[in-house]
Scaffold this active site. Structure first.
Site, PDB file in Angstrom:
ATOM      1  N   ASP A 256       0.774  -1.234   0.000  1.00 26.33           N
ATOM      2  CA  ASP A 256       0.000   0.000   0.000  1.00 26.33           C
ATOM      3  C   ASP A 256       0.805   1.284   0.000  1.00 26.33           C
ATOM      4  O   ASP A 256       0.251   2.334  -0.308  1.00 26.33           O
ATOM      5  CB  ASP A 256      -0.985   0.019   1.163  1.00 26.33           C
ATOM      6  CG  ASP A 256      -0.300  -0.067   2.521  1.00 26.33           C
ATOM      7  OD1 ASP A 256       0.939  -0.158   2.557  1.00 26.33           O
ATOM      8  OD2 ASP A 256      -1.018  -0.032   3.526  1.00 26.33           O
TER       9      ASP A 256
ATOM     10  N   ARG B 250      -4.544   4.670   6.716  1.00 24.76           N
ATOM     11  CA  ARG B 250      -4.817   4.514   5.296  1.00 24.76           C
ATOM     12  C   ARG B 250      -6.062   5.233   4.838  1.00 24.76           C
ATOM     13  O   ARG B 250      -6.706   5.946   5.596  1.00 24.76           O
ATOM     14  CB  ARG B 250      -4.918   3.024   4.970  1.00 24.76           C
ATOM     15  CG  ARG B 250      -3.603   2.320   5.210  1.00 24.76           C
ATOM     16  CD  ARG B 250      -3.675   0.889   4.818  1.00 24.76           C
ATOM     17  NE  ARG B 250      -4.380   0.732   3.559  1.00 24.76           N
ATOM     18  CZ  ARG B 250      -4.582  -0.421   2.966  1.00 24.76           C
ATOM     19  NH1 ARG B 250      -4.125  -1.513   3.525  1.00 24.76           N
ATOM     20  NH2 ARG B 250      -5.238  -0.489   1.837  1.00 24.76           N
TER      21      ARG B 250
ATOM     22  N   TYR C 181       1.102  -3.483  11.425  1.00 25.21           N
ATOM     23  CA  TYR C 181       2.054  -4.574  11.350  1.00 25.21           C
ATOM     24  C   TYR C 181       2.374  -4.940  12.787  1.00 25.21           C
ATOM     25  O   TYR C 181       2.896  -4.110  13.529  1.00 25.21           O
ATOM     26  CB  TYR C 181       3.336  -4.155  10.629  1.00 25.21           C
ATOM     27  CG  TYR C 181       3.138  -3.898   9.147  1.00 25.21           C
ATOM     28  CD1 TYR C 181       3.123  -4.966   8.252  1.00 25.21           C
ATOM     29  CD2 TYR C 181       2.999  -2.615   8.657  1.00 25.21           C
ATOM     30  CE1 TYR C 181       2.957  -4.747   6.894  1.00 25.21           C
ATOM     31  CE2 TYR C 181       2.834  -2.383   7.301  1.00 25.21           C
ATOM     32  CZ  TYR C 181       2.813  -3.457   6.424  1.00 25.21           C
ATOM     33  OH  TYR C 181       2.660  -3.236   5.095  1.00 25.21           O
TER      34      TYR C 181
ATOM     35  N   PRO D  30       7.709  -6.224   4.721  1.00 25.18           N
ATOM     36  CA  PRO D  30       6.962  -5.147   4.062  1.00 25.18           C
ATOM     37  C   PRO D  30       6.923  -3.824   4.816  1.00 25.18           C
ATOM     38  O   PRO D  30       6.430  -2.843   4.273  1.00 25.18           O
ATOM     39  CB  PRO D  30       5.549  -5.734   3.970  1.00 25.18           C
ATOM     40  CG  PRO D  30       5.429  -6.620   5.151  1.00 25.18           C
ATOM     41  CD  PRO D  30       6.813  -7.151   5.429  1.00 25.18           C
TER      42      PRO D  30
END
Lengths: 718, 718
Positions: free
Chosen positions: B54, B292, B300, B391
């Site tokens: 993302d 987001r 995470y 990530p």
């Protein structure tokens, strides 16, 4: 009901828009955004592909931006800023003392600082396409414009006009799909042009055989439909059919000056061809240069000699003032060759040739305005249907869109049952003044433009136009032309109490927010979100989604802790069913779906925490999810966008604060003190026209489509 | 050719892209932009709708912008900046000396000044959709991704790999449309998740029944196709089928650390939930917070205890380094409930609840990279196919797209017959170094992230992670993570002569343009067009359209008239067939369709006129229409955007000037002096890899589609 009528399909809609040009499309955009049932019809089967209007003014771009907030795709109106040609400078060219054409001065094309956006140009076809896409985005992917549909008759049931739920207007329309109504003059011509529309309109073509559905044996009832409407908007152009049904005439005059318009890629050694230019030649007339997208340049060119038809009595119609009429212009004589020849004479000694012509037209300068913009608050006219003038200042399309940007949210509020029918009166009262100012502005500018220039230090042309005056009128006119200083008078929707005139033009600036004028649009500056630190333009937080905004400037709560106390009082006040926040919101709607309250404090973001503030500044919804987009700081140093200071920008004291009420169209409705009396003042403001919703429970279909999107996609009264 | 093969449909394409994730789509975007024939296939029938990668880094956003120049609609990649969530600040939270979780520091999420764009986040599904739309825009409205198509076999004809016109690679593909290849685990699960892809890949699912087209009686030859390609790109993910065909292994290691990922709308009183946060709890592990779009937050979360399968020998495959493997993670045990429970422990004492979960996954931290990115310069791998890592730094998708942004223009130049095959070698040499740096960066960061925190002024956890060091690594890492300091070494396409290292990291800055590093992307600043006065970012003038740029910084021609003399010399030079401008351009193509020469002088715009400059700065085309977009000033005061000074920004002297050559991907290829020797230097640069076109006449199909758009839509070699 007659026998034939009884066989015709009947349907209902809240609003019927007649005419799918920019003015009608802007109204449709509002209604689509607000979820109000509407239809929009146009008698033409074709869209516009070239030519027509092309300038987009600062305020228009602000409005475009306001419909394309952060959560929508880019396919809509915000393409304009990216794709259009940006005009930066306006250059004046006129004869020097030896009669030679020289650049005498240059000014910025848009006045620096009046808006985030500057004037741009792109042809009307793009603009209409972006509207289509934007409306589709707001209508769950449905296309909305129905064409070709011709309105046949319109009747208003006067007994019902006071009943807000009544379908008081009946319009009979005909689907022309089975007939040949393409535009032969436009599309069979060697070069696309606008002469047909400009000089004669084409109503005659559509209405040439009087339609008699009662007696014509060939009538196919399936082609007809009776649309029962609550409201009708006639956005159907200078030869408006709707205006004629209302029996309203245009008032005004025309002149002898005839101008040609040419869109082409010029081949020239004139150095300013990519600037906007106002050129006065010594004896060959004037030209306005408008550089456009795709290397095109539009020229407005004064035509010296245009053959006219002999004067006949029928020419002296309501549309021509008798003292000026010299006979109608013979439009067949206006050719690209004639226009080019005139241009070449004006541009001398510069070379001026053309290889490709995109479009051309001609027009006779005149200014006309309707004395009425509406009837019974049920049928309205907008745009060219109520004001026409010369196109050089790039105003026509812009003012036409702003007409319906004004009307649209009012229709939406009334159709949604949130506001009283009375607010619709303010459409005419607010927009007719703008139209009159526009006519006066155009009258002055076009005469200066069409006159011969005065030559400095020379005896010749002493009765000519003083180029210094011309320059000044243009410069001053830029402010008006930008659309940013429109000033609506005191009304049901504008409350100028607590303000007093402070500037030389008598504009109503408040003493509380000294640089904010009640009645004007709130100019935008950056604020910074307390929760995520993102600087955003205030205009991007108060998008055109149908909601009123109450902006609470709470001052520097760190230096003035008593300001936090006031916010705590507000918290109690706003929780009460008796006050505006809950009173005008349907009981099961999201709390900010009608009136959105945003707090903008004046402390640095790192000096306070979101939980220092009372709950109304960071409320949670029925799922306990917090809305982080109600609390901002107006003063901070940002990482990427420099220092911001909304308090200074709006002239608000960081101790005393202020409260600003903004209408759904971004205009400042009221300014009041940041104290408990302030909120009572706001109660009084809304009491005048809003309808209490305390017992109104929304039906499922009025609910949010996707409540995940509730913060970013707030719908009107959902 | 076997009997069955002979019945299978055969087709040719220049480039076959296998895998339609972001890496494959970026390559497709380049090829579509340049008009090179290509196909792109993907074995999945579905697009991504939630979750996955993302973060979009500064450099990625610059690249997106470079594909969506002013003349294209907004439906493509430039939606990202508008629709995504902007992250402004990174907050560090860790235990204070009493062990309580506190905010210890805050830094800007993107380093101010390194780019026009800052890091934003939005889910991968949007990004893939925007790519689709952009590719469609470049392909005359045609959709390009073909799915579901499975590659079955790949062979390279080694005898042909040196022949640039040969279709040297043969790929057999199968259309799976008639089979059920939906993603049951993803779509039947209560909550969409990425576990299946993460832990096992799904190659097994597609290849579980070995496909034997020769002997299987059920084979329907109509489902198969043999695609003869000049080049193949494997952008097919961590379990890349293409990589396996090339016999290339991944090298690297994995760790014991297991993390969960959760996309949800949290219900919390943690004050920084809308900021990016790095949280180290005392004993419960760490969490990274990524706010987001649509109020979602990605977490995470370090998972303390994850059940594992017993260790078996088959687990110790090439993809797991033997010393670390403790047995595969039992992915069925990674549930949203487990991840949430871990999050709640870490966030204490703050409340942390969730109502709606959008997506979740889990992963085991590891870093792996391929030793080779290509074979015979005919088959290439990119993205996850050649580098995988954790990530959290938002790097994977970005670096994967930058791989193919590097490869794409090189393939286009070679396929168009403009450049020699050799330039393809620079793909591996340039990108493998970036991958290695990325692996090292991730290795360092993820270990610091997963370790327990050291507590200040306390004896406890003295072997823990020093939070100050963590903060520093993050801050320093921000520069790397932004993607803006990638530095390509000297090669066929990068000429670092005339430069010498001046900064502490040994980057090659030139002495001529002191703030421009050869081998890095040219950072963008404003310049102003001489003809229309519009300020534009230099990056928006040198879009990704496949052309090289020669930027002639001619200095202040007003103060140094000799600089105009130099420009006159250039005019003569550039008119000659012997030199780069004409030599590498097909004879009947527009003069700047391969190498675009832009002059940026250093005088104020009002002090000079466009016709003061020689013809190459304002040339005309075959229809005598002038190109006004080749001459700019780098120094001026603008009306709406403040003062601009590109000379200062790039460290160029207004007397001496400079010439900068920029590759089609925006990287600085060479810097040389503004004098006649400078142009000879540039000749030498191009001579190494470009193919003379003096006798190459374009066929009509290679011509400009619409020559009206020639200035705004320059196509590669048209």
């Amino acid at each position: 009901m007659t026998k034939v009528e009884s066989q015709i399909k009947n349907s209902n809609t809240d609003v019927l828009i007649i005419g799918a040009g920019p003015s009608g499309l802007m109204a449709a955009t509002w209604l689509a955004r607000a979820g109000v049932p509407f239809r929009i019809i146009d008698k033409r089967s074709d869209k516009i592909f070239s030519g027509q209007a092309d300038g987009l003014q600062s305020r228009t771009l602000e409005v475009f931006q306001s419909f394309s907030g952060s959560s929508f795709d880019m396919t809509g109106l915000d393409s304009a800023w990216k794709m259009a040609n940006h005009m930066i400078e306006l250059c004046f060219w006129n004869p020097d003392e030896n009669g030679n054409l020289v650049r005498s001065s240059r000014i910025p094309d848009s006045i620096p600082g009046i808006s985030r956006f500057q004037q741009i140009v792109i042809h009307q076809g793009y603009i209409e396409r972006w509207f289509d896409e934007t409306i589709k985005n707001f209508s769950e992917g449905q296309s909305k414009v129905e064409r070709p549909y011709l309105p046949i008759s319109l009747s208003i049931d006067e007994s019902k006009v006071e009943d807000k739920d009544a379908y008081a207007v009946k319009v009979l329309v005909k689907n022309l799909a089975s007939e040949d109504v393409s535009n032969p003059e436009q599309f069979n011509a060697k070069v696309a042009n606008g002469l047909y529309r400009q000089f004669e309109g084409d109503q005659e073509r559509f209405y040439s055989n009087s339609i008699d559905i009662e007696h014509d044996p060939n009538v196919n009832v399936d082609d007809y439909e009776i649309i029962n409407c609550k409201y009708v908007l006639g956005a159907d152009g200078a030869h408006s059919w709707v205006r004629k049904q209302l029996g309203i005439d245009m008032e005004g005059e025309s002149t002898d000056f005839v101008w040609g318009v040419l869109d082409a890629v010029p081949i020239t050694d004139f150095p300013d061809i990519r600037h906007r230019c106002a050129i006065h030649s010594l004896e060959s007339g004037s030209v306005m240069v408008i550089p456009r997208e795709n290397d095109l340049v539009r020229l407005y060119i004064q035509l010296k000699e245009v053959p006219r038809d002999p004067l006949t009595t029928t020419d002296v119609s309501d549309n021509d003032s008798k003292e000026h009429a010299k006979g109608r212009i013979d439009r067949s004589k206006i050719t690209p060759e004639l226009i080019l020849k005139n241009a070449q004479d004006i541009f001398k000694p510069f070379k001026f040739e053309i290889e490709d012509i995109d479009w051309f037209t001609g027009y006779q300068i005149g200014q006309r305005v309707s004395p009425k913009f509406s009837k019974f608050n049920r049928v309205f006219i907008s745009g060219d249907a109520c004001h026409t003038h010369s196109p050089k200042a790039g105003q026509g399309m812009n003012v036409s869109m702003m007409d319906t940007f004004n009307l649209g949210f009012k229709l939406a509020l009334v159709c949604k049952g949130l506001a009283k029918l009375d607010i619709l009166e303010t459409y005419e009262s607010e927009r007719i003044e703008v139209a009159k100012e526009l006519i006066a502005f155009d009258h002055k500018l076009s005469r200066l433009f069409s006159g011969k220039p005065m030559i400095p230090n020379s005896q010749a042309f002493q009765d000519g136009v003083d180029m210094d005056e011309f320059h000044k009128v243009f410069q001053k006119g830029g402010e008006f032309a930008s659309g940013t200083i429109v000033d609506y008078a005191d009304s049901l929707l504008i409350d100028k109490s607590l303000t007093h005139p402070v500037d030389e033009d008598g504009n109503s600036f408040s003493s509380i927010a000294k640089k904010v004028a009640v009645g004007r649009r709130l100019n935008s500056t950056l604020i910074e979100c307390q929760a995520d630190g993102r600087p955003i333009h205030i205009a991007d937080r108060i998008l055109s989604d149908g909601r009123f905004r109450v902006l609470v400037f709470a001052g520097d709560v760190n230096s003035y802790p008593q300001n936090l106390k006031i916010l705590e009082e507000f918290d109690t006040f706003l929780k009460s069913d008796k006050h505006f926040s809950k009173k005008y919101t349907p009981v099961n709607a999201l709390d900010n779906s009608v009136i959105d309250i945003i707090t903008i404090h004046g402390s640095k973001r790192h000096d306070v925490e979101i939980f220092d503030f009372p709950e109304f500044t960071r409320p949670t919804d029925h799922k306990h999810r917090r809305d982080y987009w109600r609390l901002y700081t107006g003063i901070d140093s940002t990482y990427h966008e420099g220092d911001i200071n909304a308090y200074e920008y709006y002239g608000i004291d960081t101790k005393n604060g202020a409260i600003i009420v903004v209408r759904p169209d971004g205009y400042v409705a009221k300014i009041t003190n940041f104290d408990s009396n302030g909120l009572h003042q706001i109660d009084q403001y809304f009491d005048k026209f809003m309808i209490p919703q305390n017992s109104n429970v929304l039906t499922p279909k009025d609910k949010l489509i996707n409540d995940r999107d509730r913060f970013v996609k707030p719908l009107l009264a959902v």
